[in-house]
Design a protein around this motif. Structure first.
Motif, short mmCIF file in Angstrom:
data_model
loop_
_atom_site.label_atom_id
_atom_site.label_comp_id
_atom_site.label_asym_id
_atom_site.label_seq_id
_atom_site.Cartn_x
_atom_site.Cartn_y
_atom_site.Cartn_z
N VAL A 39 0.84 -1.20 0.00
CA VAL A 39 0.00 0.00 0.00
C VAL A 39 0.87 1.25 0.00
N ALA A 40 0.44 2.24 -0.76
CA ALA A 40 1.05 3.57 -0.73
C ALA A 40 -0.04 4.57 -0.33
N ASN A 41 0.33 5.58 0.44
CA ASN A 41 -0.63 6.56 0.95
C ASN A 41 -0.38 7.94 0.36
N ILE A 42 -1.45 8.72 0.23
CA ILE A 42 -1.34 10.12 -0.13
C ILE A 42 -2.41 10.89 0.64
N THR A 43 -2.02 12.00 1.24
CA THR A 43 -2.95 12.84 2.01
C THR A 43 -3.29 14.08 1.21
N VAL A 44 -4.58 14.39 1.13
CA VAL A 44 -5.08 15.48 0.31
C VAL A 44 -5.90 16.42 1.18
N SER A 45 -5.60 17.71 1.07
CA SER A 45 -6.43 18.73 1.72
C SER A 45 -7.35 19.33 0.68
N THR A 46 -8.63 19.39 0.99
CA THR A 46 -9.61 19.91 0.03
C THR A 46 -9.99 21.34 0.35
N GLU A 47 -9.07 22.10 0.93
CA GLU A 47 -9.36 23.50 1.25
C GLU A 47 -9.74 24.30 0.02
N GLN A 48 -9.08 23.99 -1.11
CA GLN A 48 -9.32 24.76 -2.33
C GLN A 48 -10.45 24.19 -3.15
N ALA A 49 -11.14 23.17 -2.65
CA ALA A 49 -12.10 22.47 -3.49
C ALA A 49 -13.43 23.18 -3.65
N GLY A 50 -13.81 24.04 -2.73
CA GLY A 50 -15.09 24.70 -2.90
C GLY A 50 -15.71 25.06 -1.56
N PRO A 51 -16.97 25.42 -1.55
CA PRO A 51 -17.64 25.86 -0.33
C PRO A 51 -17.96 24.71 0.61
N SER A 52 -18.42 25.07 1.79
CA SER A 52 -18.76 24.07 2.79
C SER A 52 -20.01 23.30 2.39
N LEU A 53 -20.19 22.20 3.06
CA LEU A 53 -21.29 21.29 2.75
C LEU A 53 -22.61 21.82 3.30
N VAL A 54 -23.69 21.66 2.52
CA VAL A 54 -25.04 21.92 3.01
C VAL A 54 -25.46 20.71 3.85
N ARG A 55 -25.68 20.91 5.13
CA ARG A 55 -25.88 19.77 6.03
C ARG A 55 -27.34 19.54 6.41
N VAL A 56 -28.16 20.56 6.39
CA VAL A 56 -29.56 20.40 6.81
C VAL A 56 -30.46 21.09 5.81
N ALA A 57 -31.49 20.38 5.37
CA ALA A 57 -32.53 20.96 4.51
C ALA A 57 -33.89 20.55 5.07
N ARG A 58 -34.89 21.36 4.81
CA ARG A 58 -36.24 21.05 5.31
C ARG A 58 -37.26 21.21 4.20
N LYS A 59 -38.35 20.53 4.36
CA LYS A 59 -39.47 20.65 3.42
C LYS A 59 -40.44 21.69 3.96
N ASP A 60 -40.65 22.77 3.21
CA ASP A 60 -41.56 23.82 3.64
C ASP A 60 -43.01 23.45 3.35
N TRP A 61 -43.26 22.89 2.18
CA TRP A 61 -44.59 22.39 1.84
C TRP A 61 -44.46 21.46 0.64
N ALA A 62 -45.52 20.73 0.37
CA ALA A 62 -45.53 19.81 -0.77
C ALA A 62 -46.93 19.74 -1.34
N SER A 63 -46.99 19.65 -2.66
CA SER A 63 -48.26 19.41 -3.35
C SER A 63 -48.16 18.03 -4.00
N GLN A 64 -49.12 17.72 -4.86
CA GLN A 64 -49.08 16.42 -5.54
C GLN A 64 -47.85 16.28 -6.43
N THR A 65 -47.41 17.38 -7.04
CA THR A 65 -46.33 17.30 -8.02
C THR A 65 -45.14 18.20 -7.68
#
Length: 610
Positions: free
Chosen positions: A173-199
């Motif tokens: 095995v060979a290892n490589i460590t990667v920092s994803t600081e430059q990869a993009g914005p932070s993760l969206v961790r929580v979402a909620r459903k405000d309302w729902a219809s049939q479609t």
């Protein structure tokens, strides 16, 4: 005499058959055959051996013949490197220096996410995806997607061959460590459903924490929970909320959200599961109440605005007229410069409207230091010179593969201008289904245009080479990518004029990208252009190409719509993207083939799959 000769031969054969092999030799089969020396890394210690045994640390598999040398596991992979772009992490490595004497080398990639403050590393969650796969790789590279930004990852690349795991051999095995600081914005961790219809389902989430750059927009990927492995759709929004429409009633959907900044995308959020309502659902009733409240609020606000404007208008008429004149003058100037405004999108500017064409190149294309370019081999020829593959060294990052178009020597100033015109055009585009311009070299010779490298070349030759290798849903996905790229070009006001399979390039992940923007303006004057008018009478009389063998009815209907004589009746690219999205979401609609339909289709229309 003959009898004596026969006895001599039989005596010799019997004597040879009884001869035993001395140590270091073996005879795998009985009969009048010579003893063979033991294969490399094996030996026999007794006389008359039928098999040579492997030395310590060397092995044979059950399928290896006794005549084969004993082998051992390979050494670890070498020269691990990585590169991160907007949405993906590319891992590459070199093959082991010691293959163990075998050719059946494969690689496994495992992922660990490492915390701060010396916390132990943990296996990555299932959201991290590997393309084409993490195990049993035969190539020395892999693409990692949906990783988390601002995190540390350790990837373990293990080399294996047919005897790996035999005996007490350790993992290579060979290892490589990667920092994803430059990869993009932070993760969206929580979402909620405000309302729902049939479609429809209305979603909202908290804005991601991104101190370094503004959020450009969010992408929502969604699919039916019961059809997770088949296909998905996506939509975008500039605010941390969205209403996803076109869904099925009483159905559970899975949603993922990710954010985009100038630095790229975050990985997708965890799964959020929300259901649409039925006709009797309370949520649908709540939605109706919400709509009544919103309508009343908007109406009251509109009345307030009208009253305010009425009070201000008498004193501002003169100011308004002057402002209107200035606005019209500005618009007129934009149109004269070839700039046609489209709301919400950067608008394409024709380089030919510049008095000095070199100004357009410097405005839209980045100048590259030629010392950062390494040309490796010639892969083709263009009108202006050779097309090569090579590597581009990006400061602070790993080299990336690129394609390089060069301008041959002895060119005129007009040829140089026409050559660089393509870069002036490509530099204005920013879409995953449009070939990406890396930059140009104009301050030294040879003059070069550097673009991203597409491993699988042009679509027409790629499909011929791999005829029958892809499923219909894969081909529809490729078609959807092309339509999406063309919709982008159409939205910003660019006309390609030469959309054909030979001008579509395919990368290693089967992503199709529109290319060849340099010659589209002169096609009409080209006597050797690919299209001619020698079949034109048949077209005027209503002849259209029949459906290809195995073509779904839905796709053939789309073809016929695109071939309608009245251009106003042809679908827009946005119509095609929506239609193809529906086909991908409902693959069963692709099962009905033209070959199986015995009746002639009368009226052709773009019918949404049920």
């Amino acid at each position: 005499m003959e009898r004596g000769l026969l006895m001599y031969i039989l005596s010799s054969q019997c004597h040879g058959a009884d001869r035993t092999c001395r140590p270091g030799f073996y005879k795998a089969f009985a009969g009048n055959i010579k003893c063979s020396k033991c294969p490399p890394h094996s030996s026999s210690h007794t006389e008359g051996s039928a098999l040579c045994h492997c030395e310590k640390g060397y092995y044979r598999t059950s399928k290896d013949p006794p005549t084969m040398a004993c082998t051992r596991p390979p050494s670890p992979p070498r020269n691990l490197a990585f590169n991160i772009n907007e949405t993906a992490l590319f891992l590459e490595w070199s093959s082991p220096s010691d293959t163990g004497g075998r050719k059946d080398i494969t690689y496994n990639v495992s992922c660990l996410r490492c915390g701060a403050d010396g916390q132990p590393c943990q296996p990555c969650n299932s959201n991290v995806r590997f393309m084409p796969r993490p195990l049993g790789l035969t190539s020395t590279s892999v693409v990692v997607q949906d990783f988390v930004a601002h995190a540390n990852y350790t990837f373990q690349i293990e080399a294996l061959n047919g005897v790996s795991g035999m005996g007490k051999s350790t993992r290579q095995v060979a290892n490589i460590t990667v920092s994803t600081e430059q990869a993009g914005p932070s993760l969206v961790r929580v979402a909620r459903k405000d309302w729902a219809s049939q479609t429809s389902v209305a979603l909202s989430w908290q804005e991601t924490e991104q101190p370094h750059a503004a959020i450009l927009d969010y992408e929502i990927k969604y699919y039916e929970k019961e059809r997770e492995q088949l296909s998905y759709s996506s939509t975008r929004t500039k605010s941390p909320s969205a209403i996803v429409t076109g869904l099925k009633p009483s159905t559970v959907y899975v949603f993922h959200v990710r954010a985009r900044t100038p630095g790229g995308y975050s990985s997708y959020s965890p799964k959020f599961e929300f259901a649409t309502g039925d006709e009797n659902s309370e949520e649908a009733a709540d939605q109706g109440q919400v709509l009544v409240i919103v309508t009343a609020t908007v109406g009251g606000f509109s009345l307030l605005v009208i009253l305010t404007l009425f009070l201000l208008i008498t004193g501002r008429c003169q100011w308004y007229i002057k402002s209107k004149i200035k606005s019209e003058d500005k618009k007129r100037t934009q149109y004269q410069n070839g700039h046609v405004p489209f709301p919400g999108l950067k608008t394409y500017i024709d380089p030919d409207t510049y008095e000095d064409p070199s100004q357009a190149v410097h405005e839209f294309a980045k100048e590259i230091d030629p010392s950062r370019i390494r040309i490796e081999r010639v892969i083709g020829a263009g009108e202006f010179g050779e097309v090569c593959s090579g590597r581009l060294r990006v400061p602070g990052k790993k080299e990336i593969p690129v394609a390089i178009k060069t301008l041959k020597g002895g060119y005129t100033e007009r040829q140089r201008r026409d050559f660089l015109r393509e870069a002036s055009i490509m530099g204005q585009f920013d879409n995953p289904n449009i070939i990406r311009l890396e930059g140009v070299v104009t301050k030294s010779r040879p003059v070069m245009i550097v673009v991203e490298y597409m491993e699988n070349g042009s679509l027409d030759s790629f499909l011929r080479k791999h005829d029958g290798h892809f499923t219909v849903i894969q081909l529809v996905g490729m078609l959807r990518g092309i339509a999406s790229g063309m919709m982008y070009l159409s939205d910003i006001g660019y006309v390609h004029r030469d959309l054909a399979a030979r001008n579509i390039l395919v990368d290693n992940n089967l992503v199709c990208k529109v290319s060849d923007f340099g010659l589209s303006r002169v096609l009409e004057d080209d006597p050797e252009a690919a299209y001619t008018t020698t079949v034109i009478l048949s077209i005027e009389e209503g002849y259209r190409l029949p459906a290809p063998m195995g073509c779904p009815v839905a796709l053939h209907q789309l073809m016929l719509l695109c071939w309608q004589k009245d251009r106003n009746r042809r679908p827009h690219f946005s119509d095609m993207v929506n239609f193809l999205d529906k086909l991908i979401r409902n693959p069963s609609s692709l099962l009905t083939l033209v070959d199986d339909v015995n009746r002639k289709i009368g009226t052709v229309y773009l019918e949404e799959p049920q």
